[in-house]
Write an enzyme that holds these catalytic residues in place. Structure first.
Site, PDB file in Angstrom:
ATOM      1  N   GLU A 200      -1.848   3.828  -0.197  1.00 28.92           N
ATOM      2  CA  GLU A 200      -2.102   4.243  -1.584  1.00 28.92           C
ATOM      3  C   GLU A 200      -2.267   2.971  -2.387  1.00 28.92           C
ATOM      4  OE1 GLU A 200      -2.784   6.537  -3.426  1.00 28.92           O
ATOM      5  OE2 GLU A 200      -2.115   8.393  -2.545  1.00 28.92           O
TER       6      GLU A 200
ATOM      7  N   CYS B   8      -1.598   2.924 -11.255  1.00 34.51           N
ATOM      8  CA  CYS B   8      -2.803   2.880 -10.413  1.00 34.51           C
ATOM      9  C   CYS B   8      -3.890   3.743 -11.011  1.00 34.51           C
ATOM     10  CB  CYS B   8      -2.457   3.366  -9.013  1.00 34.51           C
ATOM     11  SG  CYS B   8      -1.690   4.989  -9.014  1.00 34.51           S
TER      12      CYS B   8
HETATM   13  P1  NAD Z   1       2.537  -5.172  -4.415  1.00 32.31           P
HETATM   14  O1  NAD Z   1       1.416  -4.913  -3.458  1.00 32.31           O
HETATM   15  O2  NAD Z   1       2.746  -6.543  -4.913  1.00 32.31           O
HETATM   16  O3  NAD Z   1       3.930  -4.746  -3.760  1.00 32.31           O
HETATM   17  C1  NAD Z   1       4.143  -3.428  -3.327  1.00 32.31           C
HETATM   18  C2  NAD Z   1       5.267  -3.441  -2.308  1.00 32.31           C
HETATM   19  O4  NAD Z   1       4.814  -4.120  -1.134  1.00 32.31           O
HETATM   20  C3  NAD Z   1       6.527  -4.178  -2.747  1.00 32.31           C
HETATM   21  O5  NAD Z   1       7.642  -3.456  -2.276  1.00 32.31           O
HETATM   22  C4  NAD Z   1       6.398  -5.534  -2.052  1.00 32.31           C
HETATM   23  O6  NAD Z   1       7.629  -6.177  -1.838  1.00 32.31           O
HETATM   24  C5  NAD Z   1       5.755  -5.111  -0.742  1.00 32.31           C
HETATM   25  N1  NAD Z   1       5.004  -6.144  -0.034  1.00 32.31           N
HETATM   26  C6  NAD Z   1       4.450  -7.286  -0.532  1.00 32.31           C
HETATM   27  N2  NAD Z   1       3.819  -7.961   0.450  1.00 32.31           N
HETATM   28  C7  NAD Z   1       3.956  -7.228   1.579  1.00 32.31           C
HETATM   29  C8  NAD Z   1       3.497  -7.375   2.930  1.00 32.31           C
HETATM   30  N3  NAD Z   1       2.761  -8.411   3.311  1.00 32.31           N
HETATM   31  N4  NAD Z   1       3.803  -6.397   3.826  1.00 32.31           N
HETATM   32  C9  NAD Z   1       4.519  -5.314   3.458  1.00 32.31           C
HETATM   33  N5  NAD Z   1       4.985  -5.131   2.200  1.00 32.31           N
HETATM   34  C10 NAD Z   1       4.705  -6.058   1.272  1.00 32.31           C
HETATM   35  O7  NAD Z   1       2.331  -4.122  -5.630  1.00 32.31           O
HETATM   36  P2  NAD Z   1       3.184  -3.985  -6.985  1.00 32.31           P
HETATM   37  O8  NAD Z   1       2.808  -5.094  -7.890  1.00 32.31           O
HETATM   38  O9  NAD Z   1       4.619  -3.705  -6.696  1.00 32.31           O
HETATM   39  O10 NAD Z   1       2.604  -2.603  -7.540  1.00 32.31           O
HETATM   40  C11 NAD Z   1       1.414  -2.514  -8.193  1.00 32.31           C
HETATM   41  C12 NAD Z   1       0.292  -2.128  -7.259  1.00 32.31           C
HETATM   42  O11 NAD Z   1       0.575  -0.859  -6.667  1.00 32.31           O
HETATM   43  C13 NAD Z   1      -1.013  -1.943  -8.008  1.00 32.31           C
HETATM   44  O12 NAD Z   1      -2.054  -2.451  -7.218  1.00 32.31           O
HETATM   45  C14 NAD Z   1      -1.118  -0.436  -8.136  1.00 32.31           C
HETATM   46  O13 NAD Z   1      -2.414   0.067  -8.325  1.00 32.31           O
HETATM   47  C15 NAD Z   1      -0.539   0.010  -6.837  1.00 32.31           C
HETATM   48  N6  NAD Z   1      -0.116   1.402  -6.925  1.00 32.31           N
HETATM   49  C16 NAD Z   1      -0.850   2.380  -6.317  1.00 32.31           C
HETATM   50  C17 NAD Z   1      -0.489   3.706  -6.462  1.00 32.31           C
HETATM   51  C18 NAD Z   1      -1.279   4.824  -5.837  1.00 32.31           C
HETATM   52  O14 NAD Z   1      -0.740   5.922  -5.768  1.00 32.31           O
HETATM   53  N7  NAD Z   1      -2.513   4.616  -5.411  1.00 32.31           N
HETATM   54  C19 NAD Z   1       0.615   4.041  -7.221  1.00 32.31           C
HETATM   55  C20 NAD Z   1       1.345   3.016  -7.827  1.00 32.31           C
HETATM   56  C21 NAD Z   1       0.976   1.698  -7.664  1.00 32.31           C
END
Ligand code: NAD
Length: 461
Positions: free
Chosen positions: A233, A267
């Site tokens: 997602e 998002c």
């Molecule tokens: P992020 O990608 O920085 O982090 C998300 C999660 O992934 C965190 O828990 C982080 O610690 C973890 N993470 C980071 N690097 C990783 C790796 N290499 N492997 C596994 N896990 C890892 O995102 P964020 O800043 O926390 O959230 C915002 C993002 O989430 C935006 O891009 C937003 O659009 C997206 N989002 C999408 C939806 C959806 O339903 N499509 C909903 C909410 C947020």
């Protein structure tokens, strides 16, 4: 910003009041979690569905009791306005009922009678699952996948965003207490812990909600383990198309709301508006007024409709975007203070001209551009490689149908904000926004594998 490296210990500060320092959090050693999950997998998979439902129902009762405290925890730790945070908690609790319904339907016996032998299809648990959550819906988005995996018989390791570590720990304690040991565990940490969990061969399913670069790197790393389910997602660059016959006041209110909820950090936030040029001047006036109603305030106050951004880095990104030379209808500003509290506060901004369609905005900046006809609106809208949500503002069913047929996005709305995504429907995107729409309703379909049974007639006693 938390980078994709091991975080040993850290303390979050409230983005709405930087004088509030939350308790220290320590990264969780992940090897014991993986061993526990693998150890619990067989017995949890063989636990009958009604028993798993019982565990989730008891967690739901406790979540209901803790609802106000958890909502406040979300507001303090990530700065989401309290009314929105209460909404998030209602979604967390309501999702358990919906997912139980989905699980009962999914696990219903399926007999196949038109083949050579009497046959049936069973759904088998996959094994340990890892659920990775972003900061902006710190509990709701992880919770959907968590509940579905648990009902399917998969032990879950939940890795929340490090920005939401304290409130995630409170939630996790409630879920873990309602289930047998090892069935639900919390992994605190950053990208390093997340990646190590996802890549471990004992983990048979990953649900990742977060940004495109991380989602893409996980997909690449896991490509060879093709039996591991990876549900993604990711982000959005969501647009609104405002037609000449639209209720312009309603459209302006919906665009402002779509751009400003969670301070643009959704998002499904609206970041691009395409408006028919015949009504563009009138619509711009209405949008300036509607956006102006969102002003930064303390997230703990019920009247606040715009909380802070998550971090100083997010404010710096906002300032960089707001510094661009452009035709600004509302110039950006970052007061970094609201109601006497120092925090990551910014004001919503509005500019003419669409910029990079391929990068998420994730701050409350709206871009607006006019179009001459519907074909042109579609070309501009579809220039984005994201495909999460889109709103069409028109009074004409024919115009709606004409546009919706050409929009490659997962969720389309008529005269409703791009952010309106109830749990009763599937949710998710096409293109860069993810795969298979794992959000929203019916996540359960990602949690099991099918096994086809055929039994020669009268061969078994
Ligand atoms: P992020 O990608 O920085 O982090 C998300 C999660 O992934 C965190 O828990 C982080 O610690 C973890 N993470 C980071 N690097 C990783 C790796 N290499 N492997 C596994 N896990 C890892 O995102 P964020 O800043 O926390 O959230 C915002 C993002 O989430 C935006 O891009 C937003 O659009 C997206 N989002 C999408 C939806 C959806 O339903 N499509 C909903 C909410 C947020």
């Amino acid at each position: 910003m938390f980078m994709a490296s091991e975080l040993r210990a850290w303390r979050n500060r409230s983005p709405g009041d930087l004088s509030i320092e939350l308790p220290e959090i320590r990264a969780t050693p992940i090897e014991p979690l993986l061993a526990n999950a693998a150890g619990a997998a067989r017995s949890w998979a063989h636990t009958p569905l009604p028993k798993r439902v019982e565990g989730l129902r008891s967690a739901q009762t406790e979540l209901l009791k803790a609802k106000d405290g958890l909502a406040r925890g979300i507001a303090v730790e990530i700065g989401k306005p309290i009314t929105e945070a209460i909404g998030e908690m209602s979604a967390v609790i309501g999702k358990i009922d919906l997912t139980i319904e989905d699980a009962r339907a999914h696990f219903a016996a399926q007999e196949v009678t038109n083949g050579p032998h009497p046959a049936s299809i069973r759904r088998l648990a996959r094994g340990p699952a890892v659920v990775i959550a972003p900061f902006n819906f710190p509990l709701h988005l992880g919770n959907g996948a968590i509940v579905a995996h648990l009902l399917a018989g998969n032990p879950v390791i939940f890795k929340p965003s490090p920005f939401a570590a304290v409130v995630a720990a409170q939630y996790a304690q409630i879920i873990a207490a309602a289930l047998p040991s090892g069935v639900f565990q919390l992994a605190q940490g950053g990208g390093g812990e997340g990646q190590a969990l996802c890549l471990d061969s004992r983990v048979r399913a990953v649900c990742f909600t977060g940004s495109v670069p991380v989602g893409r790197s996980l997909a690449q790393s896991l490509a060879a383990d093709f039996a591991k389910e990876l549900a993604l997602e990711l982000g959005g660059r969501n647009g609104a198309i405002v037609c000449a016959d639209a209720d312009l006041a309603l459209a302006a209110e919906a665009v402002a709301e779509g751009a400003c909820l969670t301070c643009g950090q959704r998002c499904n936030a609206t970041s691009r508006v395409l408006v028919d040029r015949r009504v563009a001047p009138e619509f711009e006036e209405l949008l300036i007024a509607a956006v102006g109603k969102f002003q930064p305030g303390d997230p703990l106050l019920p009247e606040t409709n715009l909380g802070p951004l998550i971090s100083a880095a997010a404010v710096a990104r906002y300032e960089q975007l707001a510094a661009a030379r452009a035709d600004w209808l509302i110039p950006g500003s970052a007061p970094k203070e609201a109601g006497g509290k120092r925090g990551h506060y910014v004001c919503p901004a509005l500019r003419r001209g669409l910029t990079a369609h391929d990068a998420e905005c994730f701050v409350p900046i709206v871009e607006i551009e006019s179009f001459a006809n519907l074909d042109e609106s579609l070309i501009r809208h579809n220039a984005s490689p994201f495909g999460l949500t889109a709103s069409i503002f028109t009074r004409s069913a024919e115009t709606f149908q004409r546009l919706v047929d050409e929009l490659p996005v997962g969720n389309v709305y008529a005269n409703i904000a791009t952010t309106f995504s109830p749990s009763t429907l599937p949710f998710g995107g096409l293109g860069l926004s993810g795969n298979g729409r794992p959000g929203g309703r019916d996540f359960i379909r990602f949690t099991t594998v099918e096994q086809a049974l055929q039994i020669r007639r009268d061969s078994l006693t």
